[in-house]
Scaffold this active site. Structure first.
Site, PDB file in Angstrom:
ATOM      1  N   LEU A  71      16.994  46.648  50.983  1.00 56.94           N
ATOM      2  CA  LEU A  71      15.800  46.796  50.145  1.00 56.94           C
ATOM      3  C   LEU A  71      15.021  48.035  50.582  1.00 56.94           C
ATOM      4  O   LEU A  71      15.301  48.613  51.638  1.00 56.94           O
ATOM      5  CB  LEU A  71      14.950  45.525  50.274  1.00 56.94           C
ATOM      6  CG  LEU A  71      15.680  44.235  49.857  1.00 56.94           C
ATOM      7  CD1 LEU A  71      14.804  43.011  50.115  1.00 56.94           C
ATOM      8  CD2 LEU A  71      16.093  44.299  48.404  1.00 56.94           C
ATOM      9  N   PRO A  72      14.025  48.433  49.777  1.00 49.65           N
ATOM     10  CA  PRO A  72      13.335  49.688  50.104  1.00 49.65           C
ATOM     11  C   PRO A  72      12.707  49.722  51.498  1.00 49.65           C
ATOM     12  O   PRO A  72      12.785  50.739  52.195  1.00 49.65           O
ATOM     13  CB  PRO A  72      12.263  49.780  49.007  1.00 49.65           C
ATOM     14  CG  PRO A  72      12.846  49.018  47.849  1.00 49.65           C
ATOM     15  CD  PRO A  72      13.635  47.905  48.466  1.00 49.65           C
ATOM     16  N   LYS A 177      16.923  53.920  63.817  1.00 52.80           N
ATOM     17  CA  LYS A 177      17.134  54.498  62.482  1.00 52.80           C
ATOM     18  C   LYS A 177      15.971  55.414  62.087  1.00 52.80           C
ATOM     19  O   LYS A 177      16.183  56.520  61.564  1.00 52.80           O
ATOM     20  CB  LYS A 177      17.290  53.361  61.463  1.00 52.80           C
ATOM     21  CG  LYS A 177      17.257  53.781  60.016  1.00 52.80           C
ATOM     22  CD  LYS A 177      18.417  54.689  59.645  1.00 52.80           C
ATOM     23  CE  LYS A 177      18.219  55.245  58.242  1.00 52.80           C
ATOM     24  NZ  LYS A 177      19.243  56.229  57.883  1.00 52.80           N
ATOM     25  N   LYS A 246       8.839  57.454  53.906  1.00 55.19           N
ATOM     26  CA  LYS A 246       8.588  56.152  54.544  1.00 55.19           C
ATOM     27  C   LYS A 246       9.181  56.119  55.957  1.00 55.19           C
ATOM     28  O   LYS A 246       8.537  55.693  56.915  1.00 55.19           O
ATOM     29  CB  LYS A 246       9.221  55.048  53.684  1.00 55.19           C
ATOM     30  CG  LYS A 246       9.214  53.686  54.317  1.00 55.19           C
ATOM     31  CD  LYS A 246      10.510  52.878  54.203  1.00 55.19           C
ATOM     32  CE  LYS A 246      11.800  53.541  54.051  1.00 55.19           C
ATOM     33  NZ  LYS A 246      12.998  52.735  54.127  1.00 55.19           N
TER      34      LYS A 246
HETATM   35  P1  NAD Z   1      17.292  52.043  46.084  1.00 57.42           P
HETATM   36  O1  NAD Z   1      15.871  52.186  45.668  1.00 57.42           O
HETATM   37  O2  NAD Z   1      18.365  52.761  45.335  1.00 57.42           O
HETATM   38  O3  NAD Z   1      17.684  50.466  46.093  1.00 57.42           O
HETATM   39  C1  NAD Z   1      16.814  49.434  46.447  1.00 57.42           C
HETATM   40  C2  NAD Z   1      17.120  48.274  45.503  1.00 57.42           C
HETATM   41  O4  NAD Z   1      16.416  47.110  45.927  1.00 57.42           O
HETATM   42  C3  NAD Z   1      16.683  48.541  44.049  1.00 57.42           C
HETATM   43  O5  NAD Z   1      17.798  48.438  43.185  1.00 57.42           O
HETATM   44  C4  NAD Z   1      15.647  47.456  43.782  1.00 57.42           C
HETATM   45  O6  NAD Z   1      15.653  47.005  42.438  1.00 57.42           O
HETATM   46  C5  NAD Z   1      16.109  46.383  44.747  1.00 57.42           C
HETATM   47  N1  NAD Z   1      15.126  45.368  45.069  1.00 57.42           N
HETATM   48  C6  NAD Z   1      13.800  45.496  45.287  1.00 57.42           C
HETATM   49  N2  NAD Z   1      13.273  44.302  45.595  1.00 57.42           N
HETATM   50  C7  NAD Z   1      14.274  43.390  45.572  1.00 57.42           C
HETATM   51  C8  NAD Z   1      14.374  41.980  45.828  1.00 57.42           C
HETATM   52  N3  NAD Z   1      13.312  41.248  46.171  1.00 57.42           N
HETATM   53  N4  NAD Z   1      15.587  41.384  45.736  1.00 57.42           N
HETATM   54  C9  NAD Z   1      16.673  42.100  45.421  1.00 57.42           C
HETATM   55  N5  NAD Z   1      16.651  43.435  45.162  1.00 57.42           N
HETATM   56  C10 NAD Z   1      15.465  44.070  45.236  1.00 57.42           C
HETATM   57  O7  NAD Z   1      17.311  52.401  47.633  1.00 57.42           O
HETATM   58  P2  NAD Z   1      18.574  52.828  48.530  1.00 57.42           P
HETATM   59  O8  NAD Z   1      18.709  54.292  48.528  1.00 57.42           O
HETATM   60  O9  NAD Z   1      19.738  51.958  48.193  1.00 57.42           O
HETATM   61  O10 NAD Z   1      18.012  52.399  49.969  1.00 57.42           O
HETATM   62  C11 NAD Z   1      17.936  51.042  50.398  1.00 57.42           C
HETATM   63  C12 NAD Z   1      17.549  51.034  51.869  1.00 57.42           C
HETATM   64  O11 NAD Z   1      18.521  51.772  52.614  1.00 57.42           O
HETATM   65  C13 NAD Z   1      16.193  51.714  52.141  1.00 57.42           C
HETATM   66  O12 NAD Z   1      15.536  51.035  53.169  1.00 57.42           O
HETATM   67  C14 NAD Z   1      16.603  53.127  52.577  1.00 57.42           C
HETATM   68  O13 NAD Z   1      15.610  53.727  53.383  1.00 57.42           O
HETATM   69  C15 NAD Z   1      17.897  52.837  53.307  1.00 57.42           C
HETATM   70  N6  NAD Z   1      18.888  53.943  53.360  1.00 57.42           N
HETATM   71  C16 NAD Z   1      19.169  54.688  52.242  1.00 57.42           C
HETATM   72  C17 NAD Z   1      20.126  55.693  52.342  1.00 57.42           C
HETATM   73  C18 NAD Z   1      20.500  56.562  51.157  1.00 57.42           C
HETATM   74  O14 NAD Z   1      21.190  57.582  51.359  1.00 57.42           O
HETATM   75  N7  NAD Z   1      20.103  56.246  49.933  1.00 57.42           N
HETATM   76  C19 NAD Z   1      20.812  55.925  53.551  1.00 57.42           C
HETATM   77  C20 NAD Z   1      20.525  55.109  54.643  1.00 57.42           C
HETATM   78  C21 NAD Z   1      19.556  54.109  54.543  1.00 57.42           C
END
Ligand code: NAD
Length: 299
Positions: A71-72, A177, A246
Site C-alpha cells: 500500500l502507499p 528502505k 514520502k
Molecule cells: P501504487 O500507488 O501504484 O499502488 C498502491 C495501490 O494500493 C493502489 O492501487 C491503491 O488503489 C491500493 N490501495 C490503497 N488502499 C488500499 C486498501 N485499503 N486495500 C487494498 N488496496 C489499497 O503504488 P506502488 O508504486 O505500487 O507502491 C506501493 C508501495 O511500494 C509504496 O509504499 C511504495 O513506496 C513502495 N515501492 C514502490 C516502488 C515502485 O517502483 N513503484 C518500488 C519500491 C517500493
C-alpha cells in the site's frame, strides 16, 4: 506457524504498480492468493493475470494464514489491518502480516505491538528494485521482525526477490528502505544537476552518462534512469514523486527521531517536497529533473 504452498491462503492487499506484478508472481509460483484493491483497474489487471479478486479486503483475508500489504504508506497499512474495516480479525489464528510497503518504521513498531495483542505477527519486508524487478522476481527484500516468522515466510518471499536480508527487529526493514531511498534520491538529484550543468557547458548528456557509469560518479540512477527516463524526458519509471517524497520525509523523520544530524537528508527531503507541490501527485519521481530546470539560477 506452518506456511506452505499447499495449505496457506494469502490475502494480497494493494495491486498497484508493484503489488500487481508481485501478487501475480505468487500465483505463478503456485500460491493460493486472493487479491484486493479498491481501484477497479488494478483489480481487473490482477484478474487478467489469472489472479482471484475478492470484493473486499475482509473477504480476501477470511481464513488467510498470511496477509501481504503493498500500500502507499504505513497509515494505509494500519487502516487496512486494524481500522474500522480492517482485516486483522478475519485472519487465521497465528497469521503473519507482511508489510512490503515502504512504511515509516516507528509506526511499524507500534502496529506490531497492536497486532501481537490479536495474535498476529507483523513482519516488515519492504522492497527495492522497482516495477521491472518486481516482474522479474529479483527484488531486494529487507525483512524486519521475528526470525521464526521470517523463516516461515521465506519460501513466499523467494518468489519475489533475489536478495533477501534479515535486518533485525520489526521496523528495521522499513528504516533500511527509507534510508536506501534517501541515498537513491540524493544520487538522482546530483546526476540530474550534473547533466544540466554539463549540457549548458556543451557536454553531451548521453556521453556524460557513459562516462559516469565507468567512473566514480556512477550510481543506480546513472545506470538505469538517466538514459531511459531523464535524457529523453519521458519521466516514466513507474515510481511516483509522491511516494519518493514520502520516503524522504520518513528518512528525515528517522534522523530527527534518532537525534542524528543529517543536513543533506533535510535538504533533499525539502527539495523533493517542493517538487511534489509544484508538479503534483501524478508526476514520476524522475521528473525531479524537470523541477530542477525551473529553479532560479541563484537560490
Ligand atoms: P501504487 O500507488 O501504484 O499502488 C498502491 C495501490 O494500493 C493502489 O492501487 C491503491 O488503489 C491500493 N490501495 C490503497 N488502499 C488500499 C486498501 N485499503 N486495500 C487494498 N488496496 C489499497 O503504488 P506502488 O508504486 O505500487 O507502491 C506501493 C508501495 O511500494 C509504496 O509504499 C511504495 O513506496 C513502495 N515501492 C514502490 C516502488 C515502485 O517502483 N513503484 C518500488 C519500491 C517500493
Amino acid at each position: 506457524m506452518r506456511i506452505d504452498r499447499s495449505s496457506t491462503r494469502i490475502a494480497f492487499l494493494g495491486l498497484g504498480k508493484m503489488g500487481l506484478p508481485m501478487a501475480s508472481r505468487l500465483v505463478a509460483a503456485g500460491w493460493t492468493v486472493a487479491g484486493f484493491d479498491p481501484a477497479p483497474a488494478a483489480a481487473d489487471a490482477f484478474a487478467a493475470a489469472g489472479g482471484t479478486v475478492a470484493s473486499s479486503a475482509r473477504e480476501a483475508a477470511a481464513g488467510a494464514g498470511v496477509v501481504v500489504t503493498m500500500l502507499p504508506d504505513g497509515r494505509a497499512v494500519r487502516a487496512a489491518l486494524t481500522g474500522p474495516d480492517g482485516v486483522a480479525d478475519q485472519l487465521a489464528p497465528g497469521a503473519v502480516a507482511i508489510d512490503m510497503s515502504s512504511s515509516a518504521p516507528v509506526g511499524t513498531r507500534e502496529l506490531a505491538q497492536e497486532l501481537a495483542g490479536a495474535g498476529i505477527v507483523l513482519l516488515d519486508a519492504p522492497v527495492s528494485g522497482g516495477v521491472k524487478r518486481a516482474r522479474d522476481g529479483t527484488l531486494a527484500i529487507m525483512v524486519g521482525g521475528d526470525i521464526t516468522a521470517a523463516a516461515a515466510v521465506r519460501p513466499l518471499l523467494e518468489a519475489l526477490g533475489a536478495s533477501i536480508f534479515e535486518t533485525g527487529p520489526v521496523g528495521s526493514g522499513h528504516a533500511m528502505k527509507a534510508l536506501n531511498n534517501y541515498v537513491s534520491a540524493a544520487g538522482l538529484t546530483a546526476a540530474c544537476e550534473a547533466l544540466r550543468i554539463g549540457a549548458r557547458f556543451g557536454l553531451d548528456p548521453a556521453l556524460m552518462t557513459d562516462i559516469l557509469n565507468v567512473s566514480t560518479g556512477r550510481n543506480n540512477s546513472t545506470e538505469v534512469k538517466l538514459k531511459p527516463f531523464v535524457i529523453p524526458k519521458t519521466y516514466a519509471s513507474g515510481f511516483s514523486m509522491a511516494l519518493m517524497a514520502k520516503d524522504l520525509r520518513t528518512a528525515d523523520d528517522l534522523a530527527r527521531h534518532e537525534g542524528i544530524p543529517a543536513p543533506l537528508s533535510r535538504a533533499v527531503a525539502a527539495l523533493w517536497q517542493q517538487a511534489l507541490d509544484d508538479l503534483g501527485a501524478e508526476a514520476d519521481h524522475t521528473a525531479i529533473d524537470a523541477f530542477l530546470a525551473t529553479r532560479p539560477t541563484e537560490d
